[in-house]
Design an enzyme around this catalytic site. Structure first.
Site, short mmCIF file in Angstrom:
data_model
loop_
_atom_site.label_atom_id
_atom_site.label_comp_id
_atom_site.label_asym_id
_atom_site.label_seq_id
_atom_site.Cartn_x
_atom_site.Cartn_y
_atom_site.Cartn_z
CG HIS A 129 -2.03 -1.00 1.07
ND1 HIS A 129 -1.61 -2.20 1.50
CD2 HIS A 129 -3.23 -1.12 0.62
CE1 HIS A 129 -2.88 -3.14 1.12
NE2 HIS A 129 -3.74 -2.33 0.43
CG HIS A 159 -3.90 -5.66 -3.49
ND1 HIS A 159 -3.62 -4.37 -3.66
CD2 HIS A 159 -4.53 -5.51 -2.05
CE1 HIS A 159 -4.18 -3.55 -2.81
NE2 HIS A 159 -4.72 -4.27 -1.66
CB CYS A 181 -12.11 -3.93 4.56
SG CYS A 181 -13.63 -2.90 4.28
CG HIS A 187 -5.87 -7.24 2.09
ND1 HIS A 187 -5.70 -6.29 3.07
CD2 HIS A 187 -5.67 -6.59 1.04
CE1 HIS A 187 -5.55 -5.10 2.61
NE2 HIS A 187 -5.70 -5.16 1.53
CD GLU A 241 -10.28 -5.20 10.89
OE1 GLU A 241 -11.21 -4.35 10.96
OE2 GLU A 241 -9.81 -5.49 9.62
CD GLU A 259 -6.62 0.09 0.17
OE1 GLU A 259 -6.42 -1.04 -0.75
OE2 GLU A 259 -6.58 -0.23 1.28
CD GLU A 276 -8.40 -3.23 -1.43
OE1 GLU A 276 -7.36 -3.24 -0.40
OE2 GLU A 276 -9.56 -3.07 -1.12
#
Length: 181
Positions: free
Chosen positions: A25, A32, A67, A69, A87, A114, A116
């Site tokens: 990032h 990604h 959110c 990955h 989280e 970002e 994505e």
């Protein structure tokens, strides 16, 4: 938590390698894989979270519930469960795709990009939240229609991906249907 990576994608959205999450990032973030999940409670209320000020991209903004990955060799569904636990300290059920082909590119005020392919899911929280303050600085359970009105009135107060996801009519209808069941 161990060091996280992002799964890099080629022009056909196929995995082409990995890169450490924070190294990925930057001002020139490569495409990604990510995910976005909207959590609802048993009363149909949406969990809106405020990103920690320590976040590299969009610190302090309000966003959808969670959110993240997927890691290499991890399904998106497994990644959502992992990040909900990390989280929010919450268990989930009824994980449902609502916008499977969402992708976006956006630049935050500090220049962090970002970029994505980010399938969007809805899920039901089944336990009490135990929020990780390194990830989330505030949160609120709200009626979906109230959140939608706020997104329209003050889009700058929310993450761009949340605004874009809710702005898609079909995704918005699927989220509304989900919260009403």
């Amino acid at each position: 938590m161990t060091e996280e990576h992002v799964v890099l994608l080629d022009e056909q959205d196929k995995p082409s390698g990995t890169l450490e999450k924070y190294a990925a990032h930057t001002l020139n973030t490569p495409l990604h894989l990510a995910f976005s999940c909207w959590l609802f409670n048993e009363d149909g209320q949406l969990l809106v979270t405020r990103r920690s000020l320590s976040k590299k991209a969009w610190p302090g903004v309000w966003t959808n519930s969670v959110c993240g990955h997927p890691q290499q060799d991890e399904t998106t569904e497994e990644a959502i469960i992992r990040r909900c636990r990390f989280e929010l300290g919450v268990e989930i059920t009824d994980l449902t795709p609502v916008y499977p082909h969402f992708s976006y590119r956006a630049t935050d005020p500090n220049g962090i990009v970002e970029n994505e392919v980010c399938p969007v899911f809805a899920a039901r929280a089944t336990s009490v939240l135990q929020v990780n303050s390194e990830e989330v600085m505030d949160y609120q359970w709200s009626e979906f229609k109230s959140v939608w009105k706020s997104l329209l009135a003050t889009p700058w107060a929310f993450s761009p991906w949340m605004v874009m996801q809710a702005s898609d009519e079909q995704a918005r209808e699927r989220l509304l249907d989900y919260c009403q069941r």
